[in-house]
Scaffold this motif. Structure first.
Motif, PDB file in Angstrom:
ATOM      1  N   GLU A  24      49.314 -29.400 -26.166  1.00 59.81           N
ATOM      2  CA  GLU A  24      49.278 -28.235 -27.064  1.00 59.81           C
ATOM      3  C   GLU A  24      48.083 -28.342 -28.056  1.00 59.81           C
ATOM      4  OE1 GLU A  24      53.332 -27.830 -28.404  1.00 59.81           O
ATOM      5  OE2 GLU A  24      54.065 -27.322 -26.558  1.00 59.81           O
ATOM      6  N   LYS A  25      47.329 -29.317 -28.044  1.00 65.12           N
ATOM      7  CA  LYS A  25      46.013 -29.389 -28.913  1.00 65.12           C
ATOM      8  C   LYS A  25      44.898 -29.224 -28.068  1.00 65.12           C
ATOM      9  CE  LYS A  25      48.100 -32.419 -32.525  1.00 65.12           C
ATOM     10  NZ  LYS A  25      47.951 -33.779 -33.037  1.00 65.12           N
ATOM     11  N   LEU A  26      45.116 -28.501 -26.839  1.00 69.33           N
ATOM     12  CA  LEU A  26      43.791 -28.463 -26.041  1.00 69.33           C
ATOM     13  C   LEU A  26      43.007 -27.280 -26.846  1.00 69.33           C
ATOM     14  CD1 LEU A  26      44.832 -28.298 -22.361  1.00 69.33           C
ATOM     15  CD2 LEU A  26      43.285 -29.868 -23.374  1.00 69.33           C
ATOM     16  N   LEU A  27      41.585 -27.573 -26.992  1.00 70.36           N
ATOM     17  CA  LEU A  27      40.746 -26.370 -27.481  1.00 70.36           C
ATOM     18  C   LEU A  27      39.810 -26.136 -26.580  1.00 70.36           C
ATOM     19  CD1 LEU A  27      40.283 -28.214 -30.970  1.00 70.36           C
ATOM     20  CD2 LEU A  27      41.613 -26.145 -30.441  1.00 70.36           C
ATOM     21  N   ASN A  28      39.253 -27.017 -25.878  1.00 65.09           N
ATOM     22  CA  ASN A  28      38.158 -26.584 -24.976  1.00 65.09           C
ATOM     23  C   ASN A  28      38.375 -27.273 -23.273  1.00 65.09           C
ATOM     24  OD1 ASN A  28      36.384 -25.828 -27.051  1.00 65.09           O
ATOM     25  ND2 ASN A  28      36.409 -27.886 -27.756  1.00 65.09           N
ATOM     26  N   ILE A  29      38.276 -26.158 -22.670  1.00 62.04           N
ATOM     27  CA  ILE A  29      38.517 -26.605 -21.042  1.00 62.04           C
ATOM     28  C   ILE A  29      37.080 -26.086 -20.546  1.00 62.04           C
ATOM     29  CG2 ILE A  29      39.525 -26.203 -18.953  1.00 62.04           C
ATOM     30  CD1 ILE A  29      42.146 -25.864 -21.114  1.00 62.04           C
ATOM     31  N   THR A  30      36.416 -26.881 -19.714  1.00 61.60           N
ATOM     32  CA  THR A  30      35.052 -26.491 -19.026  1.00 61.60           C
ATOM     33  C   THR A  30      35.485 -26.805 -17.630  1.00 61.60           C
ATOM     34  OG1 THR A  30      33.866 -27.063 -20.862  1.00 61.60           O
ATOM     35  CG2 THR A  30      32.666 -26.844 -18.787  1.00 61.60           C
ATOM     36  N   SER A  31      35.389 -25.738 -16.963  1.00 58.48           N
ATOM     37  CA  SER A  31      35.442 -25.692 -15.304  1.00 58.48           C
ATOM     38  C   SER A  31      33.963 -25.663 -14.562  1.00 58.48           C
ATOM     39  CB  SER A  31      36.583 -24.820 -14.669  1.00 58.48           C
ATOM     40  OG  SER A  31      36.550 -25.099 -13.350  1.00 58.48           O
ATOM     41  N   LEU A  32      33.491 -26.679 -14.286  1.00 53.97           N
ATOM     42  CA  LEU A  32      32.236 -26.520 -13.274  1.00 53.97           C
ATOM     43  C   LEU A  32      32.151 -26.098 -11.822  1.00 53.97           C
ATOM     44  CD1 LEU A  32      30.923 -30.080 -14.800  1.00 53.97           C
ATOM     45  CD2 LEU A  32      30.504 -27.789 -15.491  1.00 53.97           C
ATOM     46  N   ASN A  33      33.543 -25.851 -11.336  1.00 56.86           N
ATOM     47  CA  ASN A  33      33.448 -25.255  -9.989  1.00 56.86           C
ATOM     48  C   ASN A  33      33.525 -23.859  -9.838  1.00 56.86           C
ATOM     49  OD1 ASN A  33      34.487 -24.340  -7.616  1.00 56.86           O
ATOM     50  ND2 ASN A  33      36.191 -25.907  -7.389  1.00 56.86           N
ATOM     51  N   PRO A  34      32.517 -23.495  -9.317  1.00 61.67           N
ATOM     52  CA  PRO A  34      32.110 -21.891  -9.310  1.00 61.67           C
ATOM     53  C   PRO A  34      33.437 -21.031  -8.660  1.00 61.67           C
ATOM     54  CG  PRO A  34      31.079 -22.927  -7.540  1.00 61.67           C
ATOM     55  CD  PRO A  34      31.698 -23.944  -8.348  1.00 61.67           C
ATOM     56  N   THR A  35      34.425 -22.014  -7.810  1.00 64.75           N
ATOM     57  CA  THR A  35      35.844 -21.331  -7.555  1.00 64.75           C
ATOM     58  C   THR A  35      36.798 -21.653  -8.162  1.00 64.75           C
ATOM     59  OG1 THR A  35      34.650 -21.108  -5.273  1.00 64.75           O
ATOM     60  CG2 THR A  35      37.021 -20.842  -5.614  1.00 64.75           C
ATOM     61  N   PRO A  36      37.460 -20.940  -8.947  1.00 64.87           N
ATOM     62  CA  PRO A  36      38.693 -21.150  -9.889  1.00 64.87           C
ATOM     63  C   PRO A  36      39.595 -22.387  -9.227  1.00 64.87           C
ATOM     64  CG  PRO A  36      38.348 -18.905  -9.960  1.00 64.87           C
ATOM     65  CD  PRO A  36      37.501 -19.269  -8.898  1.00 64.87           C
ATOM     66  N   PRO A  37      40.037 -23.320  -9.394  1.00 63.03           N
ATOM     67  CA  PRO A  37      40.875 -24.241  -8.812  1.00 63.03           C
ATOM     68  C   PRO A  37      42.076 -23.467  -8.611  1.00 63.03           C
ATOM     69  CG  PRO A  37      39.485 -25.404 -10.503  1.00 63.03           C
ATOM     70  CD  PRO A  37      39.372 -24.118 -10.525  1.00 63.03           C
ATOM     71  N   LEU A  38      42.912 -23.536  -7.546  1.00 62.86           N
ATOM     72  CA  LEU A  38      44.380 -23.000  -7.360  1.00 62.86           C
ATOM     73  C   LEU A  38      45.010 -23.994  -8.366  1.00 62.86           C
ATOM     74  CD1 LEU A  38      44.553 -22.754  -3.613  1.00 62.86           C
ATOM     75  CD2 LEU A  38      43.942 -20.781  -5.297  1.00 62.86           C
ATOM     76  N   CYS A  39      46.206 -22.926  -9.085  1.00 61.63           N
ATOM     77  CA  CYS A  39      46.818 -23.581  -9.915  1.00 61.63           C
ATOM     78  C   CYS A  39      48.396 -23.327  -9.416  1.00 61.63           C
ATOM     79  CB  CYS A  39      46.896 -23.008 -11.183  1.00 61.63           C
ATOM     80  SG  CYS A  39      45.151 -23.498 -12.016  1.00 61.63           S
ATOM     81  N   SER A  40      49.298 -24.306  -9.761  1.00 58.45           N
ATOM     82  CA  SER A  40      50.675 -24.286  -9.303  1.00 58.45           C
ATOM     83  C   SER A  40      51.074 -22.859  -9.339  1.00 58.45           C
ATOM     84  CB  SER A  40      51.545 -24.990 -10.167  1.00 58.45           C
ATOM     85  OG  SER A  40      52.969 -24.863 -10.001  1.00 58.45           O
ATOM     86  N   GLU A  41      51.937 -22.256  -8.503  1.00 59.95           N
ATOM     87  CA  GLU A  41      52.480 -20.959  -8.355  1.00 59.95           C
ATOM     88  C   GLU A  41      53.533 -20.661  -9.679  1.00 59.95           C
ATOM     89  OE1 GLU A  41      54.534 -19.705  -4.925  1.00 59.95           O
ATOM     90  OE2 GLU A  41      52.785 -20.376  -3.707  1.00 59.95           O
ATOM     91  N   SER A  42      53.891 -21.748 -10.331  1.00 57.53           N
ATOM     92  CA  SER A  42      55.119 -21.400 -11.431  1.00 57.53           C
ATOM     93  C   SER A  42      54.021 -21.289 -12.507  1.00 57.53           C
ATOM     94  CB  SER A  42      55.731 -22.823 -11.614  1.00 57.53           C
ATOM     95  OG  SER A  42      54.924 -23.865 -11.669  1.00 57.53           O
ATOM     96  N   SER A  43      52.833 -21.438 -12.541  1.00 55.64           N
ATOM     97  CA  SER A  43      51.773 -21.208 -13.674  1.00 55.64           C
ATOM     98  C   SER A  43      52.163 -21.840 -14.977  1.00 55.64           C
ATOM     99  CB  SER A  43      51.744 -19.501 -13.962  1.00 55.64           C
ATOM    100  OG  SER A  43      53.025 -18.873 -14.666  1.00 55.64           O
ATOM    101  N   ASN A  44      52.700 -22.923 -14.833  1.00 54.34           N
ATOM    102  CA  ASN A  44      52.972 -23.774 -16.119  1.00 54.34           C
ATOM    103  C   ASN A  44      52.261 -25.040 -16.024  1.00 54.34           C
ATOM    104  OD1 ASN A  44      54.588 -25.293 -14.108  1.00 54.34           O
ATOM    105  ND2 ASN A  44      56.226 -25.339 -15.536  1.00 54.34           N
ATOM    106  N   VAL A  45      50.818 -24.822 -15.518  1.00 58.89           N
ATOM    107  CA  VAL A  45      50.023 -25.899 -15.493  1.00 58.89           C
ATOM    108  C   VAL A  45      49.673 -26.446 -17.008  1.00 58.89           C
ATOM    109  CG1 VAL A  45      47.493 -26.384 -15.031  1.00 58.89           C
ATOM    110  CG2 VAL A  45      48.950 -25.389 -13.345  1.00 58.89           C
TER     111      VAL A  45
END
Length: 156
Positions: free
Chosen positions: A49-70
């Motif tokens: 819960e302290k996440l402040l910065n997420i950088t994704s270098l993939n031009p295509t969004p990575p697929l996330c679990s369907e439950s969306s509680n990633v």
């Protein structure tokens, strides 16, 4: 549950982050996801819960679990997602990624453009040689903010 972990870089060789991989890393604040990452399983970053910065270098969004509680729900309002300027439209419509309120386009230290301005927060820090650093170092530090500004700070 590695409580001393504050920053991680997922290398380009990683294609999948498994279920609960970083669950309980309570002090994790910064994540960089490599350009080959294809998927993230459920609860991969649960209790981070302290996440402040997420950088994704993939031009295509990575697929996330369907439950969306990633990710914990609280970070969608507080964390900044930084992505390539060419990928912004793909991320703002992709499941899970579209939940982020603060999305930055990465296009270089002088050209950071913010999608949704909020109270400015630091997203990256560089030394005078342009090398990314994780904490202040003596001398002049260059700081990229999530509102698109770049600041200089003298650290004694």
């Amino acid at each position: 549950k590695c409580e001393s972990l504050s920053s991680i870089t997922i290398p380009n060789s990683v294609k999948t982050i498994g279920r609960s991989a970083f669950r309980g890393c309570a002090n994790l604040a910064t994540i960089e996801l490599g350009e080959s990452l294809e998927s993230i399983a459920e609860q991969a970053f649960d209790d981070c819960e302290k996440l402040l910065n997420i950088t994704s270098l993939n031009p295509t969004p990575p697929l996330c679990s369907e439950s969306s509680n990633v990710f914990p729900d609280i970070i969608y309002d507080t964390a900044t997602l930084s992505i390539s300027s060419n990928s912004i439209n793909d991320y703002i419509i992709a499941d899970v990624w579209k939940n982020f309120k603060n999305i930055n386009k990465i296009s270089g230290i002088n050209n950071l453009i913010t999608n949704t301005p909020n109270k400015p927060t630091e997203i990256e820090r560089y030394d005078m040689n342009g090398i990314l650093i994780t904490e202040p170092v003596q001398g002049i530090n260059i700081i990229k903010m999530n509102d698109g500004t770049v600041r200089k700070e003298i650290v004694k």
